[in-house]
Design a protein around this motif. Structure first.
Motif, PDB file in Angstrom:
ATOM      1  N   ALA A  68       0.499   2.198  40.807  1.00  0.00           N
ATOM      2  CA  ALA A  68      -0.878   2.714  40.716  1.00  0.00           C
ATOM      3  C   ALA A  68      -1.008   3.603  39.482  1.00  0.00           C
ATOM      4  O   ALA A  68      -1.328   4.784  39.578  1.00  0.00           O
ATOM      5  N   LEU A  69      -0.768   3.010  38.317  1.00  0.00           N
ATOM      6  CA  LEU A  69      -0.897   3.744  37.054  1.00  0.00           C
ATOM      7  C   LEU A  69      -2.363   3.786  36.650  1.00  0.00           C
ATOM      8  O   LEU A  69      -3.010   2.742  36.535  1.00  0.00           O
ATOM      9  N   ILE A  70      -2.894   5.000  36.440  1.00  0.00           N
ATOM     10  CA  ILE A  70      -4.284   5.143  36.006  1.00  0.00           C
ATOM     11  C   ILE A  70      -4.331   4.973  34.490  1.00  0.00           C
ATOM     12  O   ILE A  70      -3.827   5.807  33.739  1.00  0.00           O
ATOM     13  N   CYS A  71      -4.919   3.861  34.054  1.00  0.00           N
ATOM     14  CA  CYS A  71      -4.904   3.538  32.624  1.00  0.00           C
ATOM     15  C   CYS A  71      -5.939   2.463  32.333  1.00  0.00           C
ATOM     16  O   CYS A  71      -6.616   1.964  33.231  1.00  0.00           O
ATOM     17  N   ASN A  72      -6.021   2.107  31.052  1.00  0.00           N
ATOM     18  CA  ASN A  72      -6.806   0.951  30.647  1.00  0.00           C
ATOM     19  C   ASN A  72      -5.851  -0.245  30.595  1.00  0.00           C
ATOM     20  O   ASN A  72      -4.968  -0.281  29.729  1.00  0.00           O
ATOM     21  N   PRO A  73      -5.988  -1.213  31.488  1.00  0.00           N
ATOM     22  CA  PRO A  73      -5.005  -2.308  31.581  1.00  0.00           C
ATOM     23  C   PRO A  73      -4.848  -3.107  30.292  1.00  0.00           C
ATOM     24  O   PRO A  73      -3.730  -3.477  29.923  1.00  0.00           O
ATOM     25  N   VAL A  74      -5.962  -3.380  29.595  1.00  0.00           N
ATOM     26  CA  VAL A  74      -5.887  -4.178  28.372  1.00  0.00           C
ATOM     27  C   VAL A  74      -5.072  -3.450  27.310  1.00  0.00           C
ATOM     28  O   VAL A  74      -4.182  -4.028  26.668  1.00  0.00           O
ATOM     29  N   GLN A  75      -5.354  -2.147  27.143  1.00  0.00           N
ATOM     30  CA  GLN A  75      -4.650  -1.381  26.119  1.00  0.00           C
ATOM     31  C   GLN A  75      -3.171  -1.200  26.468  1.00  0.00           C
ATOM     32  O   GLN A  75      -2.305  -1.316  25.592  1.00  0.00           O
ATOM     33  N   ILE A  76      -2.878  -0.912  27.732  1.00  0.00           N
ATOM     34  CA  ILE A  76      -1.473  -0.724  28.133  1.00  0.00           C
ATOM     35  C   ILE A  76      -0.701  -2.036  28.013  1.00  0.00           C
ATOM     36  O   ILE A  76       0.470  -2.062  27.607  1.00  0.00           O
ATOM     37  N   GLY A  77      -1.359  -3.158  28.331  1.00  0.00           N
ATOM     38  CA  GLY A  77      -0.721  -4.454  28.142  1.00  0.00           C
ATOM     39  C   GLY A  77      -0.380  -4.692  26.684  1.00  0.00           C
ATOM     40  O   GLY A  77       0.715  -5.154  26.346  1.00  0.00           O
ATOM     41  N   ARG A  78      -1.325  -4.361  25.804  1.00  0.00           N
ATOM     42  CA  ARG A  78      -1.104  -4.512  24.363  1.00  0.00           C
ATOM     43  C   ARG A  78       0.034  -3.618  23.888  1.00  0.00           C
ATOM     44  O   ARG A  78       0.860  -4.013  23.066  1.00  0.00           O
ATOM     45  N   LEU A  79       0.081  -2.390  24.415  1.00  0.00           N
ATOM     46  CA  LEU A  79       1.123  -1.429  24.040  1.00  0.00           C
ATOM     47  C   LEU A  79       2.512  -2.008  24.325  1.00  0.00           C
ATOM     48  O   LEU A  79       3.386  -2.010  23.446  1.00  0.00           O
ATOM     49  N   PHE A  80       2.729  -2.515  25.544  1.00  0.00           N
ATOM     50  CA  PHE A  80       4.051  -3.044  25.890  1.00  0.00           C
ATOM     51  C   PHE A  80       4.360  -4.326  25.115  1.00  0.00           C
ATOM     52  O   PHE A  80       5.514  -4.568  24.734  1.00  0.00           O
ATOM     53  N   GLN A  81       3.346  -5.152  24.863  1.00  0.00           N
ATOM     54  CA  GLN A  81       3.568  -6.354  24.061  1.00  0.00           C
ATOM     55  C   GLN A  81       4.085  -5.986  22.664  1.00  0.00           C
ATOM     56  O   GLN A  81       5.033  -6.601  22.160  1.00  0.00           O
ATOM     57  N   ASN A  82       3.452  -4.983  22.049  1.00  0.00           N
ATOM     58  CA  ASN A  82       3.881  -4.564  20.709  1.00  0.00           C
ATOM     59  C   ASN A  82       5.296  -4.010  20.717  1.00  0.00           C
ATOM     60  O   ASN A  82       6.099  -4.304  19.816  1.00  0.00           O
ATOM     61  N   LEU A  83       5.618  -3.184  21.711  1.00  0.00           N
ATOM     62  CA  LEU A  83       6.945  -2.567  21.761  1.00  0.00           C
ATOM     63  C   LEU A  83       8.038  -3.602  22.028  1.00  0.00           C
ATOM     64  O   LEU A  83       9.114  -3.565  21.407  1.00  0.00           O
ATOM     65  N   ILE A  84       7.770  -4.523  22.950  1.00  0.00           N
ATOM     66  CA  ILE A  84       8.764  -5.561  23.239  1.00  0.00           C
ATOM     67  C   ILE A  84       8.934  -6.475  22.027  1.00  0.00           C
ATOM     68  O   ILE A  84      10.055  -6.862  21.670  1.00  0.00           O
ATOM     69  N   SER A  85       7.816  -6.827  21.391  1.00  0.00           N
ATOM     70  CA  SER A  85       7.864  -7.677  20.203  1.00  0.00           C
ATOM     71  C   SER A  85       8.710  -7.037  19.107  1.00  0.00           C
ATOM     72  O   SER A  85       9.540  -7.704  18.469  1.00  0.00           O
ATOM     73  N   ASN A  86       8.524  -5.737  18.889  1.00  0.00           N
ATOM     74  CA  ASN A  86       9.324  -5.026  17.884  1.00  0.00           C
ATOM     75  C   ASN A  86      10.803  -5.011  18.246  1.00  0.00           C
ATOM     76  O   ASN A  86      11.670  -5.188  17.384  1.00  0.00           O
ATOM     77  N   ALA A  87      11.083  -4.783  19.529  1.00  0.00           N
ATOM     78  CA  ALA A  87      12.478  -4.712  19.966  1.00  0.00           C
ATOM     79  C   ALA A  87      13.195  -6.038  19.728  1.00  0.00           C
ATOM     80  O   ALA A  87      14.369  -6.071  19.344  1.00  0.00           O
ATOM     81  N   VAL A  88      12.483  -7.157  19.959  1.00  0.00           N
ATOM     82  CA  VAL A  88      13.075  -8.477  19.737  1.00  0.00           C
ATOM     83  C   VAL A  88      13.164  -8.777  18.242  1.00  0.00           C
ATOM     84  O   VAL A  88      14.161  -9.320  17.756  1.00  0.00           O
ATOM     85  N   LYS A  89      12.122  -8.404  17.497  1.00  0.00           N
ATOM     86  CA  LYS A  89      12.069  -8.727  16.067  1.00  0.00           C
ATOM     87  C   LYS A  89      13.179  -8.032  15.283  1.00  0.00           C
ATOM     88  O   LYS A  89      13.865  -8.652  14.475  1.00  0.00           O
ATOM     89  N   PHE A  90      13.357  -6.722  15.530  1.00  0.00           N
ATOM     90  CA  PHE A  90      14.290  -5.940  14.723  1.00  0.00           C
ATOM     91  C   PHE A  90      15.677  -5.884  15.372  1.00  0.00           C
ATOM     92  O   PHE A  90      16.266  -4.823  15.522  1.00  0.00           O
ATOM     93  N   ARG A  91      16.171  -7.046  15.744  1.00  0.00           N
ATOM     94  CA  ARG A  91      17.500  -7.122  16.365  1.00  0.00           C
ATOM     95  C   ARG A  91      18.584  -7.249  15.295  1.00  0.00           C
ATOM     96  O   ARG A  91      18.324  -7.717  14.184  1.00  0.00           O
ATOM     97  N   SER A  92      19.791  -6.838  15.656  1.00  0.00           N
ATOM     98  CA  SER A  92      20.941  -7.003  14.765  1.00  0.00           C
ATOM     99  C   SER A  92      21.452  -8.430  14.874  1.00  0.00           C
ATOM    100  O   SER A  92      21.565  -8.976  15.980  1.00  0.00           O
ATOM    101  N   GLY A  93      21.759  -9.014  13.737  1.00  0.00           N
ATOM    102  CA  GLY A  93      22.121 -10.427  13.729  1.00  0.00           C
ATOM    103  C   GLY A  93      23.380 -10.773  14.493  1.00  0.00           C
ATOM    104  O   GLY A  93      23.507 -11.871  15.032  1.00  0.00           O
ATOM    105  N   ASP A  94      24.318  -9.851  14.584  1.00  0.00           N
ATOM    106  CA  ASP A  94      25.622 -10.178  15.167  1.00  0.00           C
ATOM    107  C   ASP A  94      25.812  -9.602  16.570  1.00  0.00           C
ATOM    108  O   ASP A  94      26.913  -9.636  17.117  1.00  0.00           O
ATOM    109  N   ILE A  95      24.764  -9.061  17.168  1.00  0.00           N
ATOM    110  CA  ILE A  95      24.884  -8.448  18.494  1.00  0.00           C
ATOM    111  C   ILE A  95      23.874  -9.095  19.440  1.00  0.00           C
ATOM    112  O   ILE A  95      22.726  -9.345  19.067  1.00  0.00           O
ATOM    113  N   LYS A  96      24.288  -9.373  20.674  1.00  0.00           N
ATOM    114  CA  LYS A  96      23.364  -9.926  21.667  1.00  0.00           C
ATOM    115  C   LYS A  96      22.249  -8.913  21.924  1.00  0.00           C
ATOM    116  O   LYS A  96      22.515  -7.785  22.329  1.00  0.00           O
TER     117      LYS A  96
END
Length: 301
Positions: free
Chosen positions: A184-212
């Motif tokens: 029951a998080l009080i928030c704007n669902p569209v904006q919070i969804g976008r926030l996590f999408q951006n953070l997860i996308s960055n985490a996957v994008k800026f990965r180290s080539g030789d590490i899982k």
């Protein structure tokens, strides 16, 4: 008259009274005093201690005026960004359209290798400009109007949002771990969804080539707020670049190596601030990054 009224109040109640008084002097001079009045025990006398706070009051007035001017300026800038971005889309579409017509209508023998390279540069540049304009439009929309909030099952939102990452997570071999999220998080669902999408996308994008790649989404809460963390084991960030991380259009890595327009984390910060939260980063170069942010339990616009 102000002092006499306060003295009378102290003698009637027997309690200390604190007041701020304004005095108007000849020539338009105005002074402000912060005063305390207390009755001397066993007598009908009142002791008054006054401090001249004129400088402080004037500074507060200037600060209030500056804040108001800054708020107006920010709103005008947001409106300008929205209008400018919207108006820029048409010429971008025209450039892309005419470039496409050239490639389809010119005889193949008229397009040598160098000409094709120039046409490809135009396509790449228009696509990049289109992405920048769309990002700028999104950024300006986040700051406009009232923040509409509702009670959100964040775990359910993340589950649906992650569907678009299934292929990227599978291709990169990313291991994603998510804590139990608030129901029951009080928030704007569209904006919070976008926030996590951006953070997860960055985490996957800026990965180290030789590490899982590994990404952790963590949550903890107090009576006042929720604290979230998105942690990865990617390339990390130098400490001297922390302040640049959330600056609009700021890029810390070469475009040729990591795609993007430098708006992802700027939008994340904007969303957190719209929810009256705070955001900060922990990172070491080569050892991954953790983005922390808070969302108050009582979010107000």
């Amino acid at each position: 008259e102000q002092y006499l009224s306060t003295v009378k109040e102290v003698l009637e109640t027997g309690e200390m009274v604190t007041r701020e008084h304004q005095f108007d002097y000849p020539g338009g001079l105005v002074k402000y005093f912060h005063s305390r009045f207390v009755q001397i025990r066993g007598t009908r006398h009142v002791l008054s201690l006054a401090q001249d706070v004129t400088t402080l009051k004037n500074a507060q007035s200037k600060l209030t005026a500056s804040m108001g001017e800054l708020e107006r300026s920010n709103k005008e800038l947001e409106q300008f960004a929205y209008v400018a971005s919207h108006d820029l889309q048409e010429p971008i579409r025209l450039i892309a359209g005419y470039n496409d017509l050239l490639q389809r209508n010119l005889p193949a023998e008229h397009i040598d290798e160098k000409s094709q390279m120039y046409l490809d540069f135009i396509i790449q540049s228009t696509e990049r400009m289109k992405a920048l304009i769309n990002g700028l439009l999104e950024y300006s929309r986040i700051g406009n109007g009232e923040l509409e909030t509702e009670s959100l099952d964040l775990g359910g939102l993340l589950k649906s949002s992650l569907l678009q990452f299934d292929r990227r997570l599978e291709e990169s071999g990313t291991e994603l771990t998510i804590d139990k999220m608030p129901e029951a998080l009080i928030c704007n669902p569209v904006q919070i969804g976008r926030l996590f999408q951006n953070l997860i996308s960055n985490a996957v994008k800026f990965r180290s080539g030789d590490i899982k790649p590994k990404v952790y989404i963590r949550h903890k809460e107090t009576d006042a707020e929720h604290t979230f963390s998105v942690e990865d084991n990617g390339i990390g960030i130098k400490e001297e670049n922390f302040e640049r991380l959330f600056v609009i259009f700021s890029r810390l890595n070469l475009r040729e190596k990591y795609e993007g327009n430098g708006l992802g984390l700027t939008i994340v910060k904007r969303i957190v601030e719209r929810h009256k939260g705070e955001i900060w980063v922990e990172s070491q170069l080569g050892e991954g990054t953790i983005i922390h942010f808070t969302i108050p339990k009582k979010t107000t616009n």
